[in-house]
Design an enzyme around this catalytic site. Structure first.
Site, PDB file in Angstrom:
ATOM      1  N   HIS A 581       0.817  -1.215   0.000  1.00  0.00           N
ATOM      2  CA  HIS A 581       0.000   0.000   0.000  1.00  0.00           C
ATOM      3  C   HIS A 581       0.854   1.269   0.000  1.00  0.00           C
ATOM      4  O   HIS A 581       0.649   2.160   0.825  1.00  0.00           O
ATOM      5  CB  HIS A 581      -0.930   0.020   1.222  1.00  0.00           C
ATOM      6  CG  HIS A 581      -1.853  -1.141   1.305  1.00  0.00           C
ATOM      7  ND1 HIS A 581      -2.406  -1.595   2.494  1.00  0.00           N
ATOM      8  CD2 HIS A 581      -2.342  -1.970   0.349  1.00  0.00           C
ATOM      9  CE1 HIS A 581      -3.177  -2.641   2.263  1.00  0.00           C
ATOM     10  NE2 HIS A 581      -3.151  -2.888   0.963  1.00  0.00           N
ATOM     11  N   HIS A 624      -7.295  -0.640   2.712  1.00  0.00           N
ATOM     12  CA  HIS A 624      -6.578  -1.082   1.521  1.00  0.00           C
ATOM     13  C   HIS A 624      -6.753   0.010   0.471  1.00  0.00           C
ATOM     14  O   HIS A 624      -7.754   0.724   0.452  1.00  0.00           O
ATOM     15  CB  HIS A 624      -7.098  -2.430   1.055  1.00  0.00           C
ATOM     16  CG  HIS A 624      -6.727  -3.552   1.985  1.00  0.00           C
ATOM     17  ND1 HIS A 624      -5.867  -4.561   1.638  1.00  0.00           N
ATOM     18  CD2 HIS A 624      -7.093  -3.808   3.267  1.00  0.00           C
ATOM     19  CE1 HIS A 624      -5.710  -5.394   2.652  1.00  0.00           C
ATOM     20  NE2 HIS A 624      -6.447  -4.956   3.652  1.00  0.00           N
TER      21      HIS A 624
END
EC number: 1.1.99.29
Length: 691
Positions: A581, A624
């Site tokens: 990420h 996410h």
């Protein structure tokens, strides 16, 4: 119909001799699982000799946001759009992309040519390890390779981002305020509730009104849930972590089953290509060229009142092949993501002067923040033996069921977001920890910022203060994930969400083919190792709580010998890795705080360069990155279209009509219209993909 446009450029060779699969393969739903009429969609794909000499919009990078924008911008039939994607089309591995379970069992991560195969510089605070940084290099970007989690950031974090953008101009930042961004989050998806069997098997809870019903991206839950999934929510509740019925309307604290980017009509991956491109009717105004690496942005000699203007892009089919040029009359879209976007900007002469001059790249726009403020999530976990069926053991059985679309739609989706009070076992202890971080601002900003420029230091301070004051107090500092895709083993993973360490990315060569140096400076701020240590300890608490503990055997990793805080921290430094990420390398901040883009996503110092990908988020979301990036692309399309609504000029020989025959793109025939356009402001957008 012009069947020449069926051809695809192979990303694995520099010649144009390899054609796409036969036209008949376009009927194969394995290629176009979201498409109702897939036979015609390959007409959007071209080879270099078929391209026009100029387009209204050029999107460099056919990743997550890039393909969303390609679809949205080409809705206007008077505008021509070109997508340049460095990687292959993905048709040759369509089955592996489309099957959700393949993300575990036939992963394309770390596999050439579908992964950029980035590596970090040695990380001093992680035992000097060089760590992998996978990024998708294929149409669809990382959305074609990742774990399909659709977890949204909480309201507090989105508003913290909003407050950082333009403190003196609340109207400019209005699109990024929670209510507006929430609308884009819902707009991006078409949610389908779980099947009755899946809901009953796992105890899935959800609130339908928090989801979208008319978007292009399909979201739902797996068509099959492994029975041990049913132990997740009651175990977390027994450990003092409540379940939530609604993690999608601004508060994701607690335990829940995340939605996934899956098409429930055939249990395939839904991603930017299948959802936004393959579902389109034939469009002669949209061209997609794979195997085309953008080498640099070319700026014109003239400038407008708002800054330097970009006139074209240079690209090539592989390192050492001839450079080709495509002109732009309105906007170019680079789909580079957190690594590719700052890389392209820097080799184009937009970035920190010291970095550019060190490799003899002429400075076009001095912008110290390009590549700075890098933030990422780090993950580790506790692994246990089990004799119960996991997804991995079912797959290893090679049973008939293990090959069904329903089983292969299963992906890990049991998660929990944990706030600081639970993590530190009490409000007082957590408040003391917060104060320690707050008090360290001055020392941290004077010693931990990897830049000599005061603007970047000010940006570090702004992000740091927003994180400690607005994000950390009441949001998820840690994500727990129940991982059951291995045979004979399960894991409770722990992932740092609110990183205080900030790193950077910088070029060491003027060539786009030389990978940039990626230095996340993991664990440079001591708060990060403490938070992740507490997360790993909590993972052990969860695993030792019934009903989950009743099916677990011995702890495999870290192992019973690792107990003290010091030993746990050493284990983490030796084993933690990215949660995939990365962000913030082209941060949406004021220029005087090391920002790269303004509230309209335009790069400072240019009249025509925008960035639209995960690199613009200045804070590390407890989520996410796929859901917020899809929403970012939707919002960006609105901004771009509203800003250009009065500009009706269209370049290129295509009529831009939907459903008509495609242009062959004769370059000479287009030259006159390019000249007549008078080089309208060509806005470069840098759009990205992520896991």
């Amino acid at each position: 119909m012009n069947y020449k446009l069926i051809l695809l450029l192979s990303a694995t060779c520099s010649s144009l001799t390899q054609a796409a699969p036969p036209f008949e393969s376009a009927f194969d739903p394995q290629h176009y699982p979201d498409s109702p009429t897939p036979a015609f969609h390959r007409r959007n794909y071209i080879t270099p000799h078929q391209q026009l000499s100029s387009y209204n919009y050029v999107i460099a990078g056919g990743g997550l946001a890039g393909l969303v924008l390609a679809a949205r911008l080409s809705d206007d039939s008077s505008k021509t759009v070109l997508v340049l994607e460095a990687g292959p089309s993905g048709d040759e591995v369509a089955a592996r992309i489309n099957s959700p379970g393949s993300t575990y069992y036939q992963s394309l991560l770390n596999a050439e040519p579908y992964d950029w195969l980035y590596k970090t510089a040695p990380q001093a605070n992680a035992n000097s390890r060089v760590m992998s940084q996978p990024r998708g290099k294929v149409l669809g970007g990382s959305a074609a390779l990742n774990g399909m989690y659709m977890v949204r950031p909480p309201k507090d974090e989105v508003n913290a981002w909003h407050d950082l953008i333009a403190p003196a101009d609340s109207k400019a930042a209005e699109p990024w305020q929670w209510d507006n961004f929430f609308s884009s989050l819902k707009q991006s998806e078409k949610f389908t509730p779980p099947t009755a069997d899946s809901q009953q098997a796992a105890g899935i809870r959800y609130t339908g009104s928090s989801h979208g019903s008319s978007g292009k991206l399909q979201t739902t839950f797996p068509g099959y849930m492994v029975p041990m999934s049913s132990r997740w929510l009651p175990t977390l509740e027994a450990a003092g972590i409540p379940s939530t019925d609604d993690a999608y309307s601004g508060n994701n604290l607690g335990a829940f089953f995340a939605t996934s980017a899956i098409n429930p009509t055939n249990w395939t991956r839904s991603y930017s290509r299948s959802a936004h491109i393959d579902t389109l009717p034939p469009r002669s105004n949209l061209h997609i060229l794979s195997g085309a690496t953008v080498e640099r942005i070319v700026f014109s000699n003239s400038t407008s009142q708002s800054g330097l203007m970009a006139s074209s892009l240079e690209f090539s089919t592989s390192n050492g092949t001839a450079k080709q040029t495509v002109a732009v009359s309105q906007e170019v879209i680079l789909s580079g993501g957190a690594y590719g976007s700052p890389h392209i900007l820097q080799v184009s002469g937009v970035g920190p002067r010291d970095v550019l001059e060190a490799v003899s790249v002429p400075v076009q726009v001095e912008l110290p923040g390009v590549g700075q403020h890098f933030q990422d999530h780090l993950a580790t976990g506790v692994f246990y033996k089990t004799s119960e069926d996991t997804a991995g053991s079912i797959k290893a059985s090679n049973s008939e069921f293990s090959t069904t679309p329903e089983f292969l739609s299963f992906v890990n989706d049991a998660v929990a977001y944990i706030n600081g009070s639970r993590l530190f076992e009490g409000d007082d202890t957590f408040a003391s920890f917060q104060k320690t971080i707050s008090d360290a601002l001055a020392s941290s900003s004077s010693t931990l910022v990897p830049s000599q420029y005061p603007e970047v230091v000010e940006g570090y301070k702004a992000i740091y203060s927003a994180t400690v004051d607005k994000v950390l107090p009441s949001n998820g500092a840690i994500e727990l994930v129940f991982s059951i895709n291995s045979a004979g083993q399960v894991a409770v993973q722990s992932a740092l969400q609110t990183a205080f360490s900030q790193g950077r990315l910088y070029i060491t060569s003027p060539s786009i083919y030389t990978p940039p140096t990626i230095d996340p400076q993991y664990f440079s701020h001591p708060a990060d190792i403490v938070i992740l240590r507490q997360g790993l300890k909590l993972a052990r608490v969860v695993a030792s709580t019934s009903p989950l503990k009743d099916i677990l055997g011995d702890e495999v990793t870290p192992g019973a010998a690792i107990q003290s805080d010091a030993d746990i921290e050493t284990f983490i430094r030796n084993n933690a890795g990215t949660e995939f990420h990365p962000g913030s390398t082209c941060a949406m901040l004021p220029k005087e705080k090391g920002g790269v883009v303004d509230a309209s996503l335009k790069v400072y110092g240019t009249s025509n360069v925008r960035v639209v990908d995960s690199s613009v988020f200045p804070v590390s979301f407890s989520a996410h990155m796929m859901a917020p990036t899809y929403a970012l692309a939707e919002k960006a399309a609105e901004i771009i279209l509203s800003g250009n609504s009065s500009n009706t000029n269209s370049t290129g020989t295509s009529s831009g009509s939907s459903g008509g025959s495609s242009s062959t793109g004769n370059k000479k025939g287009n030259a006159g219209s390019v000249k007549a356009a008078g080089w309208l402001v060509a806005t470069l957008l840098v759009v990205g993909s992520l896991l």
